[in-house]
Design a protein around this motif. Structure first.
Motif, PDB file in Angstrom:
ATOM      1  N   GLU A 161       1.043  -1.332   0.147  1.00  0.00           N
ATOM      2  CA  GLU A 161       0.007   0.106  -0.037  1.00  0.00           C
ATOM      3  C   GLU A 161       1.011   1.138   0.082  1.00  0.00           C
ATOM      4  O   GLU A 161       0.512   2.184  -0.694  1.00  0.00           O
ATOM      5  N   ALA A 162       2.178   1.148   0.800  1.00  0.00           N
ATOM      6  CA  ALA A 162       3.004   2.410   0.703  1.00  0.00           C
ATOM      7  C   ALA A 162       3.612   2.557  -0.630  1.00  0.00           C
ATOM      8  O   ALA A 162       3.758   3.687  -1.177  1.00  0.00           O
ATOM      9  N   LEU A 163       3.856   1.604  -1.387  1.00  0.00           N
ATOM     10  CA  LEU A 163       4.436   1.922  -2.722  1.00  0.00           C
ATOM     11  C   LEU A 163       3.323   2.413  -3.657  1.00  0.00           C
ATOM     12  O   LEU A 163       3.638   3.161  -4.615  1.00  0.00           O
ATOM     13  N   ASP A 164       2.121   1.866  -3.711  1.00  0.00           N
ATOM     14  CA  ASP A 164       0.812   2.670  -4.256  1.00  0.00           C
ATOM     15  C   ASP A 164       0.638   4.112  -3.678  1.00  0.00           C
ATOM     16  O   ASP A 164       0.686   5.037  -4.796  1.00  0.00           O
ATOM     17  N   VAL A 165       0.911   4.352  -2.646  1.00  0.00           N
ATOM     18  CA  VAL A 165       0.912   5.860  -2.066  1.00  0.00           C
ATOM     19  C   VAL A 165       2.044   6.587  -2.788  1.00  0.00           C
ATOM     20  O   VAL A 165       1.825   7.617  -3.335  1.00  0.00           O
ATOM     21  N   CYS A 166       3.326   6.185  -2.790  1.00  0.00           N
ATOM     22  CA  CYS A 166       4.263   6.791  -3.444  1.00  0.00           C
ATOM     23  C   CYS A 166       4.106   7.040  -4.867  1.00  0.00           C
ATOM     24  O   CYS A 166       4.664   7.974  -5.346  1.00  0.00           O
ATOM     25  N   PRO A 174      13.106   5.058  -2.640  1.00  0.00           N
ATOM     26  CA  PRO A 174      12.602   4.103  -1.566  1.00  0.00           C
ATOM     27  C   PRO A 174      11.488   4.645  -0.881  1.00  0.00           C
ATOM     28  O   PRO A 174      11.509   5.848  -0.751  1.00  0.00           O
ATOM     29  N   LEU A 175      11.037   3.947  -0.104  1.00  0.00           N
ATOM     30  CA  LEU A 175       9.833   4.544   1.060  1.00  0.00           C
ATOM     31  C   LEU A 175      10.331   5.379   2.084  1.00  0.00           C
ATOM     32  O   LEU A 175      11.373   4.936   2.686  1.00  0.00           O
ATOM     33  N   GLU A 182       0.626   6.939   5.748  1.00  0.00           N
ATOM     34  CA  GLU A 182      -0.337   7.107   4.724  1.00  0.00           C
ATOM     35  C   GLU A 182      -1.070   5.801   4.449  1.00  0.00           C
ATOM     36  O   GLU A 182      -2.400   5.475   4.527  1.00  0.00           O
ATOM     37  N   ALA A 183      -0.117   4.868   4.258  1.00  0.00           N
ATOM     38  CA  ALA A 183      -0.617   3.346   3.911  1.00  0.00           C
ATOM     39  C   ALA A 183      -1.401   2.724   5.105  1.00  0.00           C
ATOM     40  O   ALA A 183      -2.544   2.255   5.039  1.00  0.00           O
ATOM     41  N   VAL A 184      -0.801   3.063   6.393  1.00  0.00           N
ATOM     42  CA  VAL A 184      -1.716   2.616   7.570  1.00  0.00           C
ATOM     43  C   VAL A 184      -2.923   3.037   7.701  1.00  0.00           C
ATOM     44  O   VAL A 184      -3.999   2.621   8.211  1.00  0.00           O
ATOM     45  N   ARG A 185      -2.899   4.292   7.352  1.00  0.00           N
ATOM     46  CA  ARG A 185      -4.192   5.297   7.574  1.00  0.00           C
ATOM     47  C   ARG A 185      -5.235   4.889   6.628  1.00  0.00           C
ATOM     48  O   ARG A 185      -6.510   4.403   7.028  1.00  0.00           O
ATOM     49  N   ARG A 186      -4.919   4.508   5.252  1.00  0.00           N
ATOM     50  CA  ARG A 186      -6.053   4.033   4.390  1.00  0.00           C
ATOM     51  C   ARG A 186      -6.440   2.717   4.787  1.00  0.00           C
ATOM     52  O   ARG A 186      -7.566   2.330   4.504  1.00  0.00           O
ATOM     53  N   LEU A 187      -5.426   1.575   5.174  1.00  0.00           N
ATOM     54  CA  LEU A 187      -5.855   0.376   5.527  1.00  0.00           C
ATOM     55  C   LEU A 187      -6.790   0.305   6.672  1.00  0.00           C
ATOM     56  O   LEU A 187      -7.919  -0.222   6.914  1.00  0.00           O
ATOM     57  N   LYS A 188      -6.683   1.416   7.395  1.00  0.00           N
ATOM     58  CA  LYS A 188      -7.560   1.631   8.643  1.00  0.00           C
ATOM     59  C   LYS A 188      -8.953   2.285   8.154  1.00  0.00           C
ATOM     60  O   LYS A 188      -9.931   1.584   8.628  1.00  0.00           O
TER      61      LYS A 188
END
Length: 204
Positions: A161-166, A174-175, A182-188
């Motif tokens: 998900e972090a790669l998609d955000v990037c 690199p991430l 942001e990836a954690v926020r979207r998954l939540k």
């Protein structure tokens, strides 16, 4: 000619003898029913015996049917695990073949990343200490292995998900920590990560 007076007395004994002959017959006829009663009893008993034999045969047939059904059920129970094993083996073989085709199509960079992914793992000692600190009891090695595998899958989802955000932000790896947050926020927001904070439920 003979004297009729002399002939009459001779005829009487014949009648008496004929009467005597008839009386024994009647006596025999009277005695006959008395002696014929036991055969009727025997007939009743013989008529009851076939009924009992039929009941016994029906009971035996019922027992045979129950045994047959129990045997069939046991055979089915034995066949079901074998069928499941065969299906699992087929599924495993299909997955292995698909994975081989996928790995063979990797480039060198992708193959190196895949190798690093396969080698990476969470330390089991740390996972065991974390589980014991939360549960307050000792756990088996199988539980530790399962939790380390689940943790690895969870970390992989966050990185993906972090790669998609990037990529959406127009940045290149690199991430960075902002991508991970942001990836954690979207998954939540999708309810793919359990929320550990307590929420007061107003309506149930």
């Amino acid at each position: 000619m003979a004297d009729p007076a002399r002939i009459k007395p001779e005829a009487k004994p014949e009648r008496t003898s004929s009467a005597n002959e008839e009386h024994p017959k009647s006596g025999g006829a009277e005695d006959g029913p008395a002696t014929s009663k036991p055969p009727d009893v025997n007939k009743d008993s013989s008529s009851q015996d076939p009924a009992k034999q039929e009941e016994k045969s029906e009971m035996a047939a019922g027992e045979d049917e129950e045994e047959g059904t129990s045997d069939q059920a046991s055979k089915r129970l034995k066949l079901e695990p074998e069928k499941k094993k065969e299906r699992r083996q087929k599924v495993d073989e299909d997955e292995i073949q698909k994975m081989q085709v996928l790995v063979s199509s990797f480039s060198e960079e992708q193959l190196n990343r895949y190798e690093m992914y396969r080698r990476s793992a969470f330390p089991k000692a740390a996972i065991k200490r974390l589980i014991q600190s939360i549960t307050g009891s000792s756990v088996s090695q199988n539980v530790v292995i399962a939790m380390s595998g689940i943790s690895k899958v969870f970390a992989g989802e966050i990185v993906e998900e972090a790669l998609d955000v990037c990529e959406k932000w127009g940045e290149t790896p690199p991430l960075q920590p902002k991508h991970m947050r942001e990836a954690v926020r979207r998954l939540k927001s999708r309810a793919q990560i359990p929320n550990t904070k307590y929420k007061q439920i107003l309506f149930q």
